[in-house]
Design a protein around this motif. Structure first.
Motif, PDB file in Angstrom:
ATOM      1  N   ALA A  72      42.928  42.748  31.601  1.00 55.29           N
ATOM      2  CA  ALA A  72      41.833  43.684  31.337  1.00 55.29           C
ATOM      3  C   ALA A  72      40.718  43.006  30.550  1.00 55.29           C
ATOM      4  CB  ALA A  72      42.357  44.900  30.570  1.00 55.29           C
ATOM      5  N   GLY A  73      41.083  42.203  29.548  1.00 56.75           N
ATOM      6  CA  GLY A  73      40.085  41.512  28.752  1.00 56.75           C
ATOM      7  C   GLY A  73      39.312  40.486  29.552  1.00 56.75           C
ATOM      8  N   GLN A  74      40.029  39.695  30.359  1.00 61.76           N
ATOM      9  CA  GLN A  74      39.371  38.693  31.196  1.00 61.76           C
ATOM     10  C   GLN A  74      38.458  39.355  32.208  1.00 61.76           C
ATOM     11  OE1 GLN A  74      39.365  35.426  30.808  1.00 61.76           O
ATOM     12  NE2 GLN A  74      37.966  35.203  32.548  1.00 61.76           N
ATOM     13  N   SER A  75      38.892  40.472  32.769  1.00 59.31           N
ATOM     14  CA  SER A  75      38.066  41.203  33.733  1.00 59.31           C
ATOM     15  C   SER A  75      36.766  41.660  33.089  1.00 59.31           C
ATOM     16  CB  SER A  75      38.825  42.417  34.279  1.00 59.31           C
ATOM     17  OG  SER A  75      40.031  42.035  34.906  1.00 59.31           O
ATOM     18  N   MET A  76      36.863  42.215  31.875  1.00 57.26           N
ATOM     19  CA  MET A  76      35.667  42.677  31.173  1.00 57.26           C
ATOM     20  C   MET A  76      34.713  41.519  30.911  1.00 57.26           C
ATOM     21  SD  MET A  76      33.828  45.024  29.749  1.00 57.26           S
ATOM     22  CE  MET A  76      34.715  46.509  29.228  1.00 57.26           C
ATOM     23  N   THR A  77      35.244  40.401  30.426  1.00 58.03           N
ATOM     24  CA  THR A  77      34.399  39.246  30.146  1.00 58.03           C
ATOM     25  C   THR A  77      33.659  38.794  31.400  1.00 58.03           C
ATOM     26  OG1 THR A  77      35.856  38.479  28.364  1.00 58.03           O
ATOM     27  CG2 THR A  77      34.377  36.858  29.325  1.00 58.03           C
ATOM     28  N   GLU A  78      34.370  38.689  32.512  1.00 53.34           N
ATOM     29  CA  GLU A  78      33.754  38.234  33.764  1.00 53.34           C
ATOM     30  C   GLU A  78      32.695  39.217  34.252  1.00 53.34           C
ATOM     31  OE1 GLU A  78      36.539  37.120  36.811  1.00 53.34           O
ATOM     32  OE2 GLU A  78      37.879  36.147  35.375  1.00 53.34           O
ATOM     33  N   LEU A  79      32.975  40.508  34.141  1.00 50.57           N
ATOM     34  CA  LEU A  79      32.035  41.521  34.623  1.00 50.57           C
ATOM     35  C   LEU A  79      30.741  41.496  33.815  1.00 50.57           C
ATOM     36  CD1 LEU A  79      34.536  44.460  35.151  1.00 50.57           C
ATOM     37  CD2 LEU A  79      33.218  43.335  36.954  1.00 50.57           C
ATOM     38  N   ILE A 206      37.735  43.695  39.961  1.00 55.74           N
ATOM     39  CA  ILE A 206      37.854  42.327  40.479  1.00 55.74           C
ATOM     40  C   ILE A 206      39.159  42.232  41.264  1.00 55.74           C
ATOM     41  CG2 ILE A 206      37.986  39.887  39.855  1.00 55.74           C
ATOM     42  CD1 ILE A 206      36.423  40.577  37.313  1.00 55.74           C
ATOM     43  N   PRO A 207      39.095  42.120  42.584  1.00 62.26           N
ATOM     44  CA  PRO A 207      40.300  42.206  43.426  1.00 62.26           C
ATOM     45  C   PRO A 207      41.455  41.308  42.993  1.00 62.26           C
ATOM     46  CG  PRO A 207      38.354  42.281  44.811  1.00 62.26           C
ATOM     47  CD  PRO A 207      37.872  42.011  43.411  1.00 62.26           C
ATOM     48  N   ARG A 208      41.191  40.073  42.605  1.00 64.70           N
ATOM     49  CA  ARG A 208      42.306  39.179  42.269  1.00 64.70           C
ATOM     50  C   ARG A 208      43.012  39.641  40.993  1.00 64.70           C
ATOM     51  NH1 ARG A 208      38.103  36.417  39.847  1.00 64.70           N
ATOM     52  NH2 ARG A 208      38.603  35.341  37.885  1.00 64.70           N
ATOM     53  N   HIS A 209      42.268  40.254  40.078  1.00 65.45           N
ATOM     54  CA  HIS A 209      42.903  40.762  38.860  1.00 65.45           C
ATOM     55  C   HIS A 209      43.731  42.018  39.157  1.00 65.45           C
ATOM     56  CE1 HIS A 209      41.215  37.784  36.351  1.00 65.45           C
ATOM     57  NE2 HIS A 209      39.981  38.238  36.320  1.00 65.45           N
ATOM     58  N   SER A 212      46.912  40.955  40.521  1.00 71.16           N
ATOM     59  CA  SER A 212      47.794  40.486  39.442  1.00 71.16           C
ATOM     60  C   SER A 212      48.525  41.657  38.793  1.00 71.16           C
ATOM     61  CB  SER A 212      46.994  39.722  38.385  1.00 71.16           C
ATOM     62  OG  SER A 212      46.455  38.528  38.922  1.00 71.16           O
ATOM     63  N   ILE A 213      47.846  42.782  38.629  1.00 71.36           N
ATOM     64  CA  ILE A 213      48.494  43.974  38.065  1.00 71.36           C
ATOM     65  C   ILE A 213      49.570  44.473  39.020  1.00 71.36           C
ATOM     66  CG2 ILE A 213      48.162  46.366  37.330  1.00 71.36           C
ATOM     67  CD1 ILE A 213      46.934  44.537  35.340  1.00 71.36           C
ATOM     68  N   ARG A 214      49.262  44.502  40.316  1.00 69.69           N
ATOM     69  CA  ARG A 214      50.257  44.928  41.314  1.00 69.69           C
ATOM     70  C   ARG A 214      51.513  44.065  41.217  1.00 69.69           C
ATOM     71  NH1 ARG A 214      45.844  44.660  45.077  1.00 69.69           N
ATOM     72  NH2 ARG A 214      44.994  46.708  45.591  1.00 69.69           N
ATOM     73  N   GLU A 215      51.312  42.755  41.147  1.00 69.29           N
ATOM     74  CA  GLU A 215      52.456  41.840  41.078  1.00 69.29           C
ATOM     75  C   GLU A 215      53.222  42.018  39.770  1.00 69.29           C
ATOM     76  OE1 GLU A 215      50.648  38.050  41.625  1.00 69.29           O
ATOM     77  OE2 GLU A 215      50.146  38.417  43.739  1.00 69.29           O
ATOM     78  N   LEU A 216      52.510  42.223  38.687  1.00 67.94           N
ATOM     79  CA  LEU A 216      53.152  42.418  37.395  1.00 67.94           C
ATOM     80  C   LEU A 216      54.062  43.647  37.406  1.00 67.94           C
ATOM     81  CD1 LEU A 216      53.258  41.477  34.369  1.00 67.94           C
ATOM     82  CD2 LEU A 216      51.347  43.041  33.956  1.00 67.94           C
TER      83      LEU A 216
END
Length: 268
Positions: A72-79, A206-209, A212-216
């Motif tokens: 979630a944090g990485q997604s926010m930073t990228e966005l 972000i689709p790849r993130h 990652s949640i789905r896999e987690l």
């Protein structure tokens, strides 16, 4: 002679007081009793032909929560860094109380880092984005988001059964409608339990993130992950995020209700 009883308005009052929690939660674990109660109110929601297409994952494992928080944090930073977030959602931003009073929708950006306050209206422009990058705001917002999720004692993943959830068919709409009703029941119930709830939305952007949640969560092929929420008990008071907003305004009846046909607005 029949006795006249006053209606019990506590449920309605609770719905009108519904809030979204932007700040931190207390570290206390959410009791199993309260978790079960939230699942029972979700279960009480309406669904087409009583299909109950919703599925939920209750997440308390600290490692899973920490990893979700990182995503979630990485997604926010990228966005924020790419300007994508503001480009997608700038139509909802309001910068003065007068704008909120006129429109009565969107969010009022009323809390900014000190260096950005003189540039409030330009903060989401190219120049404002450049300044935010120079000040390290994207990384700061990402860290704020990571900490909020990491400090949540309970995450809730909402999924739909693909046997019912068929996008492009009416069953797809019915399933989303039913899940929305189930989530709204949860949202209305948390207040009565001294709890708060917030949508963990940035990984979905972000689709790849999101993958990652789905896999987690080990989501199987027959289920569709629709949303993740963070929940916990509310502290008495907490610090506001780096960039924060309020959104308590609601449209007047004349702005969203019609009488008899779409040509006649309801009177306020």
């Amino acid at each position: 002679m029949k006795s006249t009883q006053l209606p019990d308005t506590r449920l309605i009052e609770g719905m009108l007081q519904r809030r979204t929690t932007n700040g931190p939660f207390r570290p206390d674990a959410v009791s199993r009793e309260h978790q079960e109660l939230l699942m029972r109110v979700a279960q009480a929601a309406p669904s087409h032909f009583n299909s109950q297409p919703w599925r939920f994952v209750l997440i308390e494992n600290p490692q899973t929560i920490a990893r979700t928080a990182e995503i979630a944090g990485q997604s926010m930073t990228e966005l924020i860094e790419a300007g994508v977030f503001f480009e997608r959602y700038q139509r909802y931003f309001r910068f003065t109380q007068a704008e909120m009073e006129e429109r009565r929708d969107g969010i009022h950006i009323d809390h900014l880092p000190g260096p950005l306050k003189p540039f409030t209206r330009q903060v989401f422009s190219d120049a404002g984005l450049k300044l935010m990058r120079q000040l390290g705001v994207p990384a700061k917002l990402g860290e704020d988001n990571r900490r909020l999720v990491a400090g949540s004692p309970l995450l809730l993943a909402a999924l739909l059964d693909k046997e019912e959830y068929r996008p492009g068919e009416l069953s797809g709409f019915y399933s989303v409608f039913g899940l929305g009703a189930a989530i709204e029941n949860i949202w209305n119930a948390v207040g009565a339990l001294g709890m708060g709830i917030q949508f963990v939305s940035t990984p979905m952007e972000i689709p790849r993130h999101w993958q990652s949640i789905r896999e987690l969560l080990e989501v199987p092929p027959e289920l569709e992950l629709m949303a993740v929420y963070r929940l916990g008990y509310l502290p008495d008071e907490g610090p506001r995020p780096t960039i924060d907003w309020s959104s308590r305004h609601r449209k007047r009846l004349s702005q969203f209700v019609f009488r008899e046909s779409c040509r006649v607005p309801e009177q306020d």
